[in-house]
Design a protein around this motif. Structure first.
Motif, PDB file in Angstrom:
ATOM      1  N   LEU A 283       1.737  15.413   2.139  1.00 25.64           N
ATOM      2  CA  LEU A 283       0.953  14.311   2.567  1.00 25.64           C
ATOM      3  C   LEU A 283       0.046  14.026   3.366  1.00 25.64           C
TER       4      LEU A 283
ATOM      5  N   PRO B 144       7.296   7.288   5.984  1.00 31.02           N
ATOM      6  CA  PRO B 144       5.914   7.786   5.330  1.00 31.02           C
ATOM      7  C   PRO B 144       5.011   7.156   4.793  1.00 31.02           C
ATOM      8  N   TRP B 145       5.762   6.225   3.996  1.00 34.56           N
ATOM      9  CA  TRP B 145       4.460   5.502   3.043  1.00 34.56           C
ATOM     10  C   TRP B 145       3.255   4.393   3.263  1.00 34.56           C
ATOM     11  N   GLN B 146       3.413   5.058   4.882  1.00 32.87           N
ATOM     12  CA  GLN B 146       2.332   4.192   5.757  1.00 32.87           C
ATOM     13  C   GLN B 146       0.943   4.837   5.962  1.00 32.87           C
ATOM     14  N   MET B 147       1.365   6.124   4.796  1.00 29.38           N
ATOM     15  CA  MET B 147       0.154   6.876   4.407  1.00 29.38           C
ATOM     16  C   MET B 147      -0.677   6.033   3.588  1.00 29.38           C
ATOM     17  N   GLY B 148      -0.021   4.917   2.901  1.00 28.30           N
ATOM     18  CA  GLY B 148      -1.282   4.374   2.312  1.00 28.30           C
ATOM     19  C   GLY B 148      -2.122   3.235   2.999  1.00 28.30           C
TER      20      GLY B 148
ATOM     21  N   ASP C 223       0.986  -1.209   0.072  1.00 26.68           N
ATOM     22  CA  ASP C 223      -0.060   0.069   0.157  1.00 26.68           C
ATOM     23  C   ASP C 223       0.979   1.028  -0.286  1.00 26.68           C
ATOM     24  N   GLY C 224       1.932   1.361   0.135  1.00 29.50           N
ATOM     25  CA  GLY C 224       2.858   2.762   0.079  1.00 29.50           C
ATOM     26  C   GLY C 224       3.738   3.060  -0.849  1.00 29.50           C
TER      27      GLY C 224
ATOM     28  N   ARG D 177       1.717   3.506  -4.168  1.00 32.25           N
ATOM     29  CA  ARG D 177       1.211   4.499  -4.552  1.00 32.25           C
ATOM     30  C   ARG D 177       1.737   5.692  -4.126  1.00 32.25           C
ATOM     31  N   VAL D 178       2.308   5.778  -2.053  1.00 32.40           N
ATOM     32  CA  VAL D 178       2.283   7.220  -1.907  1.00 32.40           C
ATOM     33  C   VAL D 178       3.136   7.713  -2.873  1.00 32.40           C
TER      34      VAL D 178
ATOM     35  N   MET E 169       2.736   8.581  -6.270  1.00 28.26           N
ATOM     36  CA  MET E 169       2.000  10.275  -5.761  1.00 28.26           C
ATOM     37  C   MET E 169       3.348  11.287  -5.977  1.00 28.26           C
ATOM     38  N   LEU E 170       4.195  10.693  -5.485  1.00 29.24           N
ATOM     39  CA  LEU E 170       5.095  11.704  -4.797  1.00 29.24           C
ATOM     40  C   LEU E 170       6.416  11.918  -5.712  1.00 29.24           C
TER      41      LEU E 170
END
Length: 658
Positions: A538, A504-508, A132-133, A135-136, A139-140
C-alpha cells in the motif's frame, strides 16, 4: 459456492455458533449464515465448527440456496501464519464457503496463495469507519465491508455514496453492543491477557464498577441494538446489501426468533399485523433490553443505564427460600429444555440451571448449587435459552437431511506458503515522544510526535512541521472525514512529511502519498509479517506493531518483517476507545479488583485508561537486537489528584498472547 448474482433486497445474515443454531437459521429462512471454525475466529467462546462438520452444513445450506460466510476474523501471530494458510487451503477444498470474513490483512495473501476464488469481507474489527477508506478496501480485493455499529443513518448514507463499484456494505441490525468501537478494545487483554482481537474477550465491561461516591453499577454495560422497524429506512440504501444479526454465542431459539422477525420486517412489513408479530418475536428472543442506539441522529438512545437492567435473557423471577431450600416461583411458564442463569453474567458466581420438566407460572422449581456456588436468596433468574418442540422438530428434520450429505475425507494439503523477504537494512534506532500538545523544542534524546487535531491549528512554526511525526486518530467518523483531509493537506503544504496512520484505510485520506513517510501505527493491530507485506504494497514505510504481543511474538516478527518496525515502549495505553461518554473530566471508576479507570474525550470519542502505564522500556535492547528501530513513548497525564498505581506495565510480554 453460491452464485454471486445481485439482489434488489438485502440478505438476512444469521449467526451460528453450533450445529443446532446453524440448522435453526436455515429453518427460519436466512439468506446467509456466518460461522467460525475452532481456530482463528473472533468468537472463540462459541462452540464453532470442525472442517468436516462445516462441510456438511455448507452443502446442506447450498442445496437451499443459502450462502455460508466463514469468519476467520482474529489477529494472528507470526507462529500461526502457516497453520492459518493450511486451514484456508482445506476450507477451499472441502467446505467451499461463499465468503471469508477477516480483519487481519495477512489473510489477503494467504487466500490468494491457497487459490481461494470466493469473496473477501472486511470484518467490523478492522474498523473501516469513514468513506475515503472504502476505495482502499476495494483495491485490496474486498467485496463487502462490515461497517461499525456506531454509524447513524446519515453517516451510513455518506459511506454508501462513496462505495466503489463492486463494493457492498453490511450493517448490523440486531444484537449485542460493545462499549468500545470494534477493533479498538484492549481491555480484556490489558487486564488479563485474553485479547478481544483474538476472540478471547472476558467482557470486563459487563462487570459492576464503583463510582467515587461508592455507588456500584454497570457503567460500561451496553443494552442490545435492535433496528426492528427502522430497517425500513435501511432498506432504502441499496449499497447496504446485508442485514447482519449478531449472536454467534447464542442458542437456536435466539437465531430462529431474530431471523424470522427480520425476514418478516423485510418481506411483509406492509402486511397488516406482521410488524407487531415481528416485534413480539424480538421481545422474546432472550437478548438484553434493546434500543435503536445512534441510528436516528436526531433521536439517539443512551445505551447505558448504570442502575438499569442490561443482563441477557428474560427475567423469570428471583430466588426464594433459605438455608434448607432454595427455589424459583417463575413469573412465566417454563418448559422442559429451558436454560436458566441465576445471577448476572458480569458477576462471579452465576449458575446455569437446565430445566428438566415443565413448571407453570407461579409453580416451584428447586434450585441447587453447582458444587462451588450456591444460589443466594433474592438473586435474579433469567431464561437464556429455550428449545420449543416446533423448533426442535425443524432442527431434527434438517439434521436427518444433513446425515445423508456426503462427507469430506480428511487429507493433508502440501502446497507450501511463500513468505515475504525479510528486510536486511537496519537504520539507526530512535525514540519518539508522542504528545497531544507541543512539548519542549529539541527535547534531548527524543523526536517529536503530535496527535493531529483537525479542528485546531498545531501551534508550531512552519520550520518545525517537517520534523514532527503527525499521528492520526484510531477512529475517524464519516461526518469528520472532510475535516481530516483538510487538516492533512494543510500540514503537507506546510512541509509535513512523516505521518503515522492508525488504520490502513487512512491511506485514503492522502491524495498524493508520494514523497511522504507513512507508517502504520500500533492501532493497526499488526502482529505478523504477511500483514506487514500487505502494508508495504500500500506504500507504508514502516509498521509500529501491536503492543498486545508477548516477547516471543515481538521477536519472531522482528526476524521476518519486510518493513522497518517500531514498538510502543511506554505510556498510558487506552483500554478502550468509545463513542459513549461515560466519564466526565477528572472522574474515575473502580473495578472489582480496585483498578481505577479514567476517561478523556478527544474529538468525537472517549478514551478509557487504566491508572498504570504500559512500560517495557527495560526490553528496548532486546527489541533493538531483534531489528526494531522506532520506539514510541505516549504522554498522557493522569487526572488531577490521581496517582499512578505501582504495578508492572509489561502487559503480555511475559504471557502467551491468547
Amino acid at each position: 459456492m453460491m452464485s454471486d448474482e445481485s439482489s434488489d433486497v438485502p440478505l438476512i445474515l444469521a449467526p451460528a455458533g453450533d450445529r443446532d443454531s446453524f440448522l435453526a437459521a436455515l429453518a427460519a429462512g436466512a439468506d446467509a449464515v456466518y460461522c467460525g471454525l475452532k481456530a482463528f475466529s473472533a468468537r472463540m467462546e462459541a462452540d464453532n465448527f470442525s472442517l468436516t462438520e462445516l462441510a456438511g452444513l455448507t452443502a446442506l445450506a447450498h442445496a437451499r440456496n443459502v450462502r455460508v460466510n466463514v469468519a476467520m476474523n482474529n489477529m494472528i501471530r507470526t507462529d500461526e501464519v502457516e497453520k492459518a494458510f493450511h486451514l484456508v487451503q482445506r476450507l477451499v477444498r472441502d467446505v467451499k464457503p461463499d465468503a471469508l470474513i477477516v480483519q487481519d490483512l495477512a489473510f489477503i495473501p494467504l487466500v490468494r496463495q491457497a487459490g481461494y476464488a470466493g469473496e473477501l469481507h472486511l470484518s467490523t474489527l478492522a474498523n473501516l469507519s469513514f468513506p475515503d477508506g472504502l476505495r482502499v478496501a476495494e483495491m485490496l480485493g474486498f467485496s463487502q465491508v462490515v461497517v461499525p455499529r456506531e454509524l447513524d443513518v446519515d453517516a451510513l448514507r455518506l459511506m454508501a455514496a462513496s462505495c466503489p463499484k463492486g463494493l457492498r456494505l453490511e450493517s448490523f441490525v440486531h444484537g449485542a453492543l460493545c462499549y468500545a468501537v470494534s477493533g479498538r478494545c484492549y481491555w480484556s487483554s490489558y487486564l488479563g491477557g485474553k485479547s478481544g482481537l483474538r476472540g478471547r474477550c472476558v467482557q470486563p465491561c459487563r462487570r459492576l464498577y464503583r463510582s467515587e461516591k461508592g455507588e456500584k453499577g454497570g457503567y460500561f454495560s451496553m443494552q442490545d441494538l435492535s433496528l426492528d422497524v427502522l430497517t425500513k429506512v435501511l432498506a432504502d440504501i441499496p449499497e447496504v446489501a446485508c442485514w447482519k444479526i449478531e449472536g454467534r454465542k447464542k442458542g437456536p431459539h435466539y437465531v430462529s426468533y431474530t431471523t424470522t422477525a427480520y425476514r418478516m420486517l423485510r418481506d411483509e412489513r406492509d402486511v397488516p399485523g406482521r410488524k407487531k408479530d415481528a416485534l413480539a418475536l424480538l421481545d422474546m428472543a432472550l437478548g438484553r433490553p434493546a434500543m435503536h442506539y445512534r441510528f436516528l441522529p436526531h433521536r439517539p438512545w443512551q445505551p447505558i443505564s448504570p442502575e438499569g437492567e442490561t443482563a441477557s435473557g428474560l427475567l423469570a423471577g428471583r430466588v426464594k427460600g433459605g438455608a434448607r431450600e432454595m427455589f424459583l416461583a417463575p413469573r412465566i411458564p417454563l418448559m422442559a429444555g429451558d436454560l436458566l442463569r441465576v445471577g448476572y453474567e458480569g458477576e462471579g458466581g452465576h449458575i446455569m440451571v437446565p430445566v428438566r420438566r415443565s413448571v407453570p407460572k407461579g409453580g416451584k422449581l428447586h434450585l441447587r448449587g453447582n458444587g462451588t456456588v450456591r444460589p443466594r436468596s433474592g438473586a435474579p433468574v433469567f431464561l437464556v435459552d429455550r428449545r420449543e418442540p416446533e423448533l426442535m422438530a425443524s432442527i431434527r428434520k434438517l439434521g436427518e437431511e444433513l446425515a445423508v450429505m456426503p462427507e469430506c475425507a480428511p487429507a493433508a494439503v502440501e502446497k507450501p506458503l511463500v513468505f515475504p523477504v525479510p528486510l536486511k537494512k537496519k537504520d539507526p534506532s530512535r525514540d519518539l515522544m508522542l504528545r497531544r500538545r507541543p512539548g519542549k523544542a529539541g527535547e534531548k534524546g527524543y523526536e517529536s510526535g503530535l496527535w493531529i487535531d483537525p479542528n485546531r491549528a498545531p501551534g508550531i512554526p512552519d520550520g518545525a512541521v517537517r520534523h514532527v511525526w503527525w499521528w492520526l486518530d484510531p477512529v475517524i467518523w464519516p461526518e469528520s472525514s472532510d475535516s481530516w483531509k483538510k487538516a492533512i493537506a494543510g500540514l503537507i503544504r506546510r512541509g509535513a512529511r512523516r505521518f503515522v496512520l492508525n488504520a490502513p484505510w487512512q491511506m485514503g485520506l492522502f491524495d498524493k502519498p508520494d514523497g511522504l513517510a507513512l507508517w502504520a501505527g500500533p492501532f493497526c493491530n499488526v502482529a505478523n509479517p504477511m500483514a506487514v507485506d500487505v502494508l508495504a504494497g500500500l506504500g507504508f514505510s514502516g509498521v509500529i506493531v501491536s503492543p498486545e504481543l508477548g516477547e516471543e511474538d515481538f521477536l519472531a516478527l522482528g526476524a521476518k518483517s519486510p518493513l522497518a518496525l517500531g514498538a510502543v515502549l511506554s505510556g498510558f495505553w487506552p483500554l478502550a476507545i468509545s463513542r459513549v461518554g461515560t466519564l466526565g473530566p477528572g472522574e474515575s471508576l473502580t473495578s472489582p479488583k480496585a483498578e481505577k479507570l479514567w476517561g478523556r474525550s478527544y474529538g468525537d470519542n472517549q478514551w478509557l485508561f487504566p491508572d498504570w502505564p504500559s512500560d517495557i522500556r527495560e526490553k528496548k535492547p532486546l527489541l533493538e537486537k531483534a531489528g526494531y528501530r522506532l520506539f514510541v513513548h505516549m504522554e498522557e497525564t493522569l487526572p488531577k489528584g490521581m496517582e499512578a498505581r505501582k504495578r508492572p506495565g509489561l502487559w503480555n510480554w511475559n504471557l502467551r498472547l491468547l
